[in-house]
Design a protein around this motif. Structure first.
Motif, PDB file in Angstrom:
ATOM      1  N   GLU A  14     -26.401  23.637 -57.706  1.00 49.22           N
ATOM      2  CA  GLU A  14     -25.060  23.889 -58.229  1.00 49.22           C
ATOM      3  C   GLU A  14     -25.058  24.625 -59.563  1.00 49.22           C
ATOM      4  OE1 GLU A  14     -23.135  20.128 -58.640  1.00 49.22           O
ATOM      5  OE2 GLU A  14     -24.386  19.452 -60.301  1.00 49.22           O
ATOM      6  N   LYS A  15     -26.110  24.467 -60.370  1.00 51.25           N
ATOM      7  CA  LYS A  15     -26.147  25.120 -61.677  1.00 51.25           C
ATOM      8  C   LYS A  15     -26.520  26.599 -61.587  1.00 51.25           C
ATOM      9  CE  LYS A  15     -27.459  20.966 -64.306  1.00 51.25           C
ATOM     10  NZ  LYS A  15     -28.504  20.375 -65.191  1.00 51.25           N
ATOM     11  N   TYR A  16     -27.074  26.997 -60.456  1.00 57.72           N
ATOM     12  CA  TYR A  16     -27.639  28.336 -60.358  1.00 57.72           C
ATOM     13  C   TYR A  16     -27.007  29.212 -59.280  1.00 57.72           C
ATOM     14  CZ  TYR A  16     -31.295  25.867 -62.933  1.00 57.72           C
ATOM     15  OH  TYR A  16     -31.964  25.116 -63.845  1.00 57.72           O
ATOM     16  N   ALA A  17     -26.418  28.609 -58.247  1.00 61.93           N
ATOM     17  CA  ALA A  17     -26.022  29.358 -57.052  1.00 61.93           C
ATOM     18  C   ALA A  17     -25.006  30.454 -57.349  1.00 61.93           C
ATOM     19  CB  ALA A  17     -25.476  28.399 -55.997  1.00 61.93           C
ATOM     20  N   GLN A  18     -24.058  30.184 -58.232  1.00 60.20           N
ATOM     21  CA  GLN A  18     -23.060  31.208 -58.557  1.00 60.20           C
ATOM     22  C   GLN A  18     -23.717  32.456 -59.135  1.00 60.20           C
ATOM     23  OE1 GLN A  18     -19.559  30.815 -60.871  1.00 60.20           O
ATOM     24  NE2 GLN A  18     -18.688  29.154 -59.653  1.00 60.20           N
ATOM     25  N   ALA A  19     -24.651  32.262 -60.045  1.00 57.75           N
ATOM     26  CA  ALA A  19     -25.319  33.408 -60.672  1.00 57.75           C
ATOM     27  C   ALA A  19     -26.111  34.205 -59.642  1.00 57.75           C
ATOM     28  CB  ALA A  19     -26.237  32.928 -61.792  1.00 57.75           C
ATOM     29  N   ALA A  20     -26.754  33.514 -58.711  1.00 58.29           N
ATOM     30  CA  ALA A  20     -27.502  34.204 -57.649  1.00 58.29           C
ATOM     31  C   ALA A  20     -26.566  35.068 -56.818  1.00 58.29           C
ATOM     32  CB  ALA A  20     -28.233  33.196 -56.774  1.00 58.29           C
ATOM     33  N   GLU A  48     -19.167  25.325 -55.828  1.00 55.30           N
ATOM     34  CA  GLU A  48     -19.404  26.385 -56.802  1.00 55.30           C
ATOM     35  C   GLU A  48     -19.444  27.753 -56.128  1.00 55.30           C
ATOM     36  OE1 GLU A  48     -19.531  26.182 -60.207  1.00 55.30           O
ATOM     37  OE2 GLU A  48     -18.780  24.170 -59.770  1.00 55.30           O
ATOM     38  N   VAL A  49     -20.133  27.833 -55.001  1.00 61.96           N
ATOM     39  CA  VAL A  49     -20.246  29.109 -54.295  1.00 61.96           C
ATOM     40  C   VAL A  49     -18.890  29.542 -53.737  1.00 61.96           C
ATOM     41  CG1 VAL A  49     -21.239  30.224 -52.261  1.00 61.96           C
ATOM     42  CG2 VAL A  49     -22.687  28.849 -53.766  1.00 61.96           C
ATOM     43  N   SER A  50     -18.096  28.585 -53.264  1.00 65.76           N
ATOM     44  CA  SER A  50     -16.809  28.911 -52.652  1.00 65.76           C
ATOM     45  C   SER A  50     -15.809  29.493 -53.651  1.00 65.76           C
ATOM     46  CB  SER A  50     -16.211  27.665 -51.984  1.00 65.76           C
ATOM     47  OG  SER A  50     -15.862  26.689 -52.950  1.00 65.76           O
ATOM     48  N   LYS A  51     -16.088  29.355 -54.936  1.00 63.26           N
ATOM     49  CA  LYS A  51     -15.212  29.919 -55.960  1.00 63.26           C
ATOM     50  C   LYS A  51     -15.293  31.445 -55.992  1.00 63.26           C
ATOM     51  CE  LYS A  51     -15.509  25.899 -59.074  1.00 63.26           C
ATOM     52  NZ  LYS A  51     -16.014  25.426 -60.384  1.00 63.26           N
ATOM     53  N   ILE A  52     -16.355  31.992 -55.420  1.00 62.19           N
ATOM     54  CA  ILE A  52     -16.542  33.442 -55.420  1.00 62.19           C
ATOM     55  C   ILE A  52     -15.961  34.010 -54.124  1.00 62.19           C
ATOM     56  CG2 ILE A  52     -18.214  35.312 -55.556  1.00 62.19           C
ATOM     57  CD1 ILE A  52     -20.113  33.359 -56.944  1.00 62.19           C
ATOM     58  N   ILE A  53     -14.992  34.885 -54.250  1.00 58.44           N
ATOM     59  CA  ILE A  53     -14.304  35.446 -53.093  1.00 58.44           C
ATOM     60  C   ILE A  53     -14.762  36.887 -52.882  1.00 58.44           C
ATOM     61  CG2 ILE A  53     -12.076  35.929 -52.027  1.00 58.44           C
ATOM     62  CD1 ILE A  53     -12.623  32.955 -52.586  1.00 58.44           C
ATOM     63  N   SER A  54     -15.256  37.171 -51.688  1.00 53.92           N
ATOM     64  CA  SER A  54     -15.649  38.532 -51.346  1.00 53.92           C
ATOM     65  C   SER A  54     -15.676  38.686 -49.830  1.00 53.92           C
ATOM     66  CB  SER A  54     -17.045  38.857 -51.911  1.00 53.92           C
ATOM     67  OG  SER A  54     -17.511  40.095 -51.416  1.00 53.92           O
ATOM     68  N   GLU A  55     -15.212  39.828 -49.344  1.00 54.41           N
ATOM     69  CA  GLU A  55     -15.248  40.097 -47.913  1.00 54.41           C
ATOM     70  C   GLU A  55     -16.678  40.272 -47.411  1.00 54.41           C
ATOM     71  OE1 GLU A  55     -12.806  43.452 -47.156  1.00 54.41           O
ATOM     72  OE2 GLU A  55     -10.911  42.380 -47.507  1.00 54.41           O
ATOM     73  N   GLN A  56     -17.608  40.483 -48.320  1.00 58.92           N
ATOM     74  CA  GLN A  56     -19.006  40.676 -47.926  1.00 58.92           C
ATOM     75  C   GLN A  56     -19.726  39.354 -47.654  1.00 58.92           C
ATOM     76  OE1 GLN A  56     -19.583  43.319 -51.473  1.00 58.92           O
ATOM     77  NE2 GLN A  56     -20.900  44.462 -50.062  1.00 58.92           N
ATOM     78  N   ILE A  57     -19.103  38.254 -48.047  1.00 57.31           N
ATOM     79  CA  ILE A  57     -19.759  36.943 -47.931  1.00 57.31           C
ATOM     80  C   ILE A  57     -19.420  36.270 -46.608  1.00 57.31           C
ATOM     81  CG2 ILE A  57     -19.890  34.603 -48.875  1.00 57.31           C
ATOM     82  CD1 ILE A  57     -19.427  35.748 -51.630  1.00 57.31           C
ATOM     83  N   LYS A  58     -20.453  35.790 -45.938  1.00 55.08           N
ATOM     84  CA  LYS A  58     -20.301  34.927 -44.763  1.00 55.08           C
ATOM     85  C   LYS A  58     -21.049  33.631 -45.065  1.00 55.08           C
ATOM     86  CE  LYS A  58     -21.445  36.610 -40.718  1.00 55.08           C
ATOM     87  NZ  LYS A  58     -22.327  37.071 -39.612  1.00 55.08           N
ATOM     88  N   THR A  59     -20.379  32.489 -44.926  1.00 58.28           N
ATOM     89  CA  THR A  59     -21.011  31.202 -45.212  1.00 58.28           C
ATOM     90  C   THR A  59     -21.255  30.439 -43.918  1.00 58.28           C
ATOM     91  OG1 THR A  59     -19.919  31.070 -47.378  1.00 58.28           O
ATOM     92  CG2 THR A  59     -20.808  29.023 -46.471  1.00 58.28           C
ATOM     93  N   ILE A  60     -22.460  29.928 -43.766  1.00 62.44           N
ATOM     94  CA  ILE A  60     -22.832  29.125 -42.602  1.00 62.44           C
ATOM     95  C   ILE A  60     -23.214  27.739 -43.076  1.00 62.44           C
ATOM     96  CG2 ILE A  60     -24.439  28.878 -40.654  1.00 62.44           C
ATOM     97  CD1 ILE A  60     -24.767  31.918 -40.702  1.00 62.44           C
ATOM     98  N   GLU A  61     -22.684  26.720 -42.450  1.00 65.30           N
ATOM     99  CA  GLU A  61     -22.955  25.334 -42.828  1.00 65.30           C
ATOM    100  C   GLU A  61     -23.871  24.673 -41.798  1.00 65.30           C
ATOM    101  OE1 GLU A  61     -21.831  23.747 -45.519  1.00 65.30           O
ATOM    102  OE2 GLU A  61     -20.445  25.281 -46.269  1.00 65.30           O
ATOM    103  N   HIS A  62     -25.035  24.208 -42.232  1.00 60.15           N
ATOM    104  CA  HIS A  62     -25.878  23.387 -41.360  1.00 60.15           C
ATOM    105  C   HIS A  62     -25.240  22.005 -41.209  1.00 60.15           C
ATOM    106  CE1 HIS A  62     -30.049  25.567 -41.694  1.00 60.15           C
ATOM    107  NE2 HIS A  62     -29.221  26.162 -40.866  1.00 60.15           N
TER     108      HIS A  62
END
Length: 312
Positions: A14-20, A48-62
């Protein structure tokens, strides 16, 4: 269809994922999709990651925690680009990483693996760039012998690697049974068969400390690569034999440091010690108390900006 598919596995970062994620979205070359694979994080990584909005992002949940290799494989199987690039959730790309990889692809059409150098980021903010001696081979070049060049600090790590998607059709995916150093197994399989184009620019920041970083965790119950299965290829490639013994040394040092004496004795019995330098042989023979003192001294040197290594 995007040119690149970028895969970021996320598990409790959580501390790093946004920056990545932002380091990917800030690339100067923008023809890519970003696949984030959340491997059942139990912290706020997903939020944290969901705060970033972009059409280029696809999120997959295991639906269950499967591990790093499985997360990368999930990303690969869902990728639509012809070239697959990887980034761990605690690392970052420089803005021109993908542009440099694109240039390597154009310059070296015979290659199917592409990578750049990187910098290591330590807890006190010190950054260290290794492999600078490779610049004598040129800024960008086709690697003649991957195994010979990797008898020390790796010339790349997964976050600085891009793979043509068809490679996975030929050699398979990351081995999901391996839970420690899975990239070594993957590197052997790929570099035995395919050519690697390389840039000496350090375009990735590799974080040497973070939550749940596997290289800093206990090896108990971890499954290491079976290096013995690759011995059949060493008869005509002596550099591979040296590479296998070098990594056995790395494994043995880890086992010894954590008092896993059974696995330490097993892996050391498989090493041809002629392939190790005197410092490596000495560290395997010294008691842990002295080895720990040596590495504490190494850390003090690092804080002064000096890197002392057993690899040279």
């Amino acid at each position: 269809m995007p040119f690149f598919s970028v895969i970021i596995p996320v598990y409790n970062k959580e501390k790093y994922a946004q920056a990545a994620v932002k380091s990917v979205l800030n690339q100067t070359f923008t023809d890519f999709e970003l696949i984030i694979v959340n491997d059942c994080s139990t912290d706020n990584s997903r939020k944290e990651v969901s705060k970033i909005i972009s059409e280029q992002i696809k999120t997959i949940e295991h639906l269950e925690n499967k591990g790093l290799s499985a997360s990368r494989n999930t990303g690969i199987k869902n990728a639509t680009g012809n070239f697959i690039a990887f980034l761990d959730a605690d690392d970052e790309w420089k803005p021109d990483f993908l542009a440099t990889i694109k240039s390597l692809i154009s310059t070296f059409p015979e290659a199917q693996l592409f990578a750049t150098n990187y910098e290591e980021l330590y807890a006190d903010g010190i950054k260290v760039i290794h492999n600078q001696k490779l610049s004598k081979l040129g800024n960008d070049f086709l690697v003649d012998d991957f195994f010979e060049l990797n008898l020390g600090k790796p010339i790349y790590f997964p976050g600085s690697l891009c793979v043509k998607k068809t490679v996975f059709d030929e050699i398979g995916y990351f081995d999901e049974k391996i839970t420690y150093s899975e990239d070594i197994d993957f590197n052997i399989r790929t570099n035995l068969k395919f050519k690697l184009a390389y840039s000496t620019k350090a375009l990735v920041t590799y974080t040497m400390f973070s939550e749940n970083q596997i290289t800093n965790s206990s090896v108990k119950n971890k499954v290491f690569p079976d290096l013995n299965q690759y011995e059949i290829y060493t008869e005509n490639k002596f550099s591979l034999k040296k590479y296998l013994d070098f990594n056995r040394y790395i494994f043995a040092r880890k086992f010894k440091a954590q008092n896993d004496l059974e696995r330490f004795q097993k892996v050391t019995s498989e090493i041809n010690f002629k392939n190790l330098n005197y410092k490596q042989k000495l560290l395997l023979r010294l008691p842990n108390s002295i080895v720990n003192l040596i590495f504490k001294t190494k850390s003090l040197f690092l804080k002064k900006g000096f890197m002392v290594s057993t690899y040279d």
